[in-house]
Design an enzyme around this catalytic site. Structure first.
Site, mmCIF file in Angstrom:
data_model
loop_
_atom_site.group_PDB
_atom_site.id
_atom_site.type_symbol
_atom_site.label_atom_id
_atom_site.label_comp_id
_atom_site.label_asym_id
_atom_site.label_seq_id
_atom_site.Cartn_x
_atom_site.Cartn_y
_atom_site.Cartn_z
ATOM 1 N N HIS A 470 13.723 -23.788 -13.802
ATOM 2 C CA HIS A 470 12.312 -23.530 -14.102
ATOM 3 C C HIS A 470 11.767 -24.583 -15.073
ATOM 4 C CE1 HIS A 470 8.810 -20.776 -14.816
ATOM 5 N NE2 HIS A 470 8.765 -21.465 -15.941
ATOM 6 N N GLU A 471 12.461 -24.766 -16.178
ATOM 7 C CA GLU A 471 11.970 -25.708 -17.187
ATOM 8 C C GLU A 471 12.022 -27.142 -16.669
ATOM 9 O OE1 GLU A 471 10.320 -24.527 -19.480
ATOM 10 O OE2 GLU A 471 11.050 -22.463 -19.357
ATOM 11 N N HIS A 474 8.875 -27.834 -14.778
ATOM 12 C CA HIS A 474 7.782 -28.241 -15.681
ATOM 13 C C HIS A 474 7.979 -29.689 -16.110
ATOM 14 C CE1 HIS A 474 5.716 -24.477 -16.183
ATOM 15 N NE2 HIS A 474 6.740 -23.842 -16.705
ATOM 16 N N HIS A 477 6.986 -32.171 -13.512
ATOM 17 C CA HIS A 477 5.522 -32.237 -13.436
ATOM 18 C C HIS A 477 4.994 -33.181 -14.521
ATOM 19 C CE1 HIS A 477 1.697 -29.545 -12.735
ATOM 20 N NE2 HIS A 477 1.628 -30.680 -12.094
HETATM 21 ZN ZN ZN Z 1 7.014 -21.764 -17.071
#
Ligand code: ZN
Length: 681
Positions: A470-471, A474, A477
């Site tokens: 998940h991290e 990010h 991105h």
């Molecule tokens: Zn998040």
């Protein structure tokens, strides 16, 4: 100005040289020089252009970011008394500076002039978007209002932040203001040993015998999930769901009721001052969702498709409780308890069983391999970079063409003086520099996994593996952006309801057999994750997905309607709306005295007012984007590159719906999320 190691602007932050005594002087000096530079810019009087106005402003902002980011990062991951004191001393100064900037009418007028002039036509998409966003934020901060209304706006902003703080204090005080002493261990039957130990410690801290149950979430949750004593569950339930309200054991003592009415009224007034019909419309001004109708339709659509399953799941709990435990007429404080028993009955799986298959180093290497296959990225470890702790690794990301795209610190393990949780943060943002080169983005990826002990590697639970992916989503991105305007590069300027797309998207690969086979191997035997464990993992993932879905929809619909339908002539009708929402989408109906809304900090004191729907909105985007990989192959490079180009590289420079459509060939639908949650087949 004295030379200061923190003002070293070239390269990566000199973490070894950031000493607490440098912090405040460095921040003071930079704020002062930024203020002077802004005054000079506005006094120059030349007709504003991108190059003579926005570029210098961006540079000032970048310098502040590059000084403050490592300080605030160190405060989070290597905390000490002197550093915390220096950090806290800077916070009000930074907030004053930001408020000042956001209220600077000279700046607003100059940017407006730029947007209205000939130069605007020559700007590229990212530059225009940045300018539009900045002007929008000025307007939302009340800068464009006539003087009398501006005064009112400021007064509202002050009252609102005071009310929000009091709301939160009441929740905290009410949570801490109730406890139950237990003196016979038998009363705690069913509770796991860890929960009992926590309760015992709480008692010891108060110099009491026995155990102390509190309304802190872990304590409350453990009792509601595991305690065999039904009366005990009922007692904690009633105390918890009436916190900060006119009901329950501390009725009226920290009652948030009047504050909620004021918060609704003042937010409504603020929205109307700015020309919006309601606070819900105001909230959407900065989001991907366009109209209230769209949000309501979205939530109701999900509800309509999930309710049947949610009812069946509740029925299954009831039947199970009756057949296996002789329990009838389940109440709100019984549901979790029997649901947990049912979960263990159906899927006897624990995170502990999976851990040996996820040694941390192998998981990290596997994750890098996943993004190599998907996006053609080559991630290389770099030594000799100054870091703040021996555990921290540093990596460079090269793309298929051999170009350095981003760099990141990876700080995996828990340790004293490090804040809990996991997060990605920006260290350096991508932007074009005056000399024509581009500043390479740098990220911090922080987790709190159990460190390796003795000779044994760190073993992650599957939840932790997901957190890491998940991290990293990010982080990609932030780092893979091709946008050269810092304010809309990476996660900059991406609306709240879209910013979780890349992170939730990347989590999907922790659930794919093909991806797990790259790294999920027993740390001793090297054996691949057994098929039986893999199947149980999936079954447990979607356990009671229907009930979870409608619960989130209840929160989201309540939040949105509350703000959308507010009518000053009628005043707040909070309970009435909540009752209507429950009649529409809930399957579990709480007792009359339930005042959950009085502790709903997200929407009253946090930033989620008329924005709670964002959680589901982003999940839909992530699921639907991943569905294209299911159709074309989870490691299909062409699909990966399409996602890279349409989503990851674009940052906040373009409308997120436009980007989604570019990737998916159509607008998002809820079908994939429903299927991934096991709600539809
Ligand atoms: Zn998040």
């Amino acid at each position: 100005m004295q030379p200061n190691p923190l003002l070293e602007m070239n390269g990566l932050p000199p973490f070894h040289a950031i000493l607490p005594e440098h912090v405040e002087p460095a921040v003071d000096a930079l704020l002062a020089s930024n203020r002077a530079a802004i005054d000079r810019l506005l006094a120059a009087g030349s007709s504003p252009t991108w190059d003579n106005l926005v570029v210098p402003l961006e540079t000032l902002d970048d310098h502040l970011q590059r000084i403050w980011s490592p300080i605030s990062h160190l405060n989070a991951v290597l905390n000490s008394e002197p550093l915390r004191a220096a950090y806290n001393a800077c916070l009000p100064k930074l907030s004053a500076y930001n408020t000042e900037l956001g209220q600077n009418e000279g700046l607003y007028r100059a940017l407006q002039q730029l947007a209205a002039g000939d130069d605007y036509e020559r700007l590229d998409t990212a530059q225009r978007k940045f300018l539009d966003n900045t002007l929008r934020d000025f307007r939302l901060a009340g800068v464009a209002l006539p003087p009398a209304q501006k005064e009112r706006f400021k007064a509202l902003a002050e009252q609102l932040s005071a009310l929000e703080a009091r709301f939160e204090e009441n929740v905290l005080d009410a949570t801490g203001g109730w406890r139950k002493a237990v003196t016979t261990e038998a009363q705690l039957a069913g509770l796991p040993a860890t929960a009992k130990a926590v309760a015992q410690q709480a008692a010891q801290r108060e110099r009491q015998e026995g155990w102390l149950l509190t309304l802190d979430f872990p304590s409350y949750h453990a009792v509601l999930t595991y305690a065999d004593d039904r009366a005990l569950r009922h007692e904690l339930y009633r105390a918890y769901v009436t916190r900060a309200s006119d009901q329950g054991p501390n009725a009226g003592e920290w009652d948030n009721g009047p504050l909620m009415a004021q918060l609704l009224a003042l937010r409504h007034e603020r929205a109307q001052l700015l020309g919006f019909a309601s606070h819900a419309d105001y909230s959407l001004a900065t989001k991907m969702a366009e109209t209230p109708r769209q949000v309501l339709g979205f939530l109701r659509d999900l509800a309509a498709r999930s309710l049947l399953l949610a009812r069946e799941e509740l029925e299954e709990i009831r039947n199970f409780a009756r057949e296996h435990h002789g329990a009838d007429a389940l109440e709100a404080w019984d549901i979790n308890y029997y649901a947990e028993k049912l979960r263990r009955h159906k899927y006897a799986i624990s995170q502990e069983e999976l851990k040996p298959y996820f040694p941390a180093d192998r998981v990290v290497a596997g994750m890098f391999e996943v993004v190599r296959r998907l996006f053609g990225l080559d991630i290389r470890a770099v030594d000799d970079i100054p870091v703040w702790h021996d555990d921290v690794q540093f990596h460079d990301i090269y793309d298929g063409a051999g170009e350095l795209r981003g760099r990141f610190y990876l700080d995996l393990y828990a340790r004293p003086h490090k804040r809990g949780g996991a997060w990605m943060d920006e260290c350096i943002r991508r932007r074009s520099l005056p000399d024509g080169s581009v500043q390479t983005p740098v990220a911090y990826l922080t987790c709190n996994f159990t460190p390796p002990v003795g000779g044994a590697p760190s073993l992650l639970s599957h939840d932790e593996v997901q957190t890491l992916f998940h991290e990293f989503g990010h982080g990609l991105h932030h780092m893979l952006t091709r946008v050269d305007v810092a304010g809309v590069a990476g996660i900059g300027g991406v609306p709240w309801d879209a910013v979780e797309l890349p992170s939730q998207f990347l989590e999907n690969w922790c659930w794919q057999r093909e991806a797990l086979d790259l790294f999920a191997r027993h740390y001793r035997s090297g054996e691949a994750l057994p098929a039986a464990l893999f199947e149980k993992m999936w079954a447990a993932r979607n356990f009671q997905a229907g009930m979870q879905m409608v619960r989130q929809l209840e929160f989201a619909l309540f939040d949105f309607r509350l703000y959308l339908e507010y009518d000053p002539a009628r005043g707040p009708h909070i309970q009435e709306i909540l009752d209507q929402v429950r009649a529409e989408v809930a399957v579990v109906h709480p007792p009359e005295y339930n005042r959950f809304q009085h502790g709903f900090s997200h929407i009253f004191s946090g930033g989620y007012a008329a924005g709670y729907y964002s959680y589901k909105w982003a999940e839909v985007l992530a699921s639907d984007a991943f569905a294209r990989f299911e159709e074309e192959g989870v490691f299909n490079r062409a699909t990966g590159l399409a996602f890279l180009e349409a989503i990851l590289e674009q940052g906040g420079a373009r409308d997120p719906m436009e980007l989604f459509v570019e990737f998916r060939g159509r607008k998002p639908t809820i079908d994939a999320l429903l299927r991934h949650s096991g709600i539809t087949v």
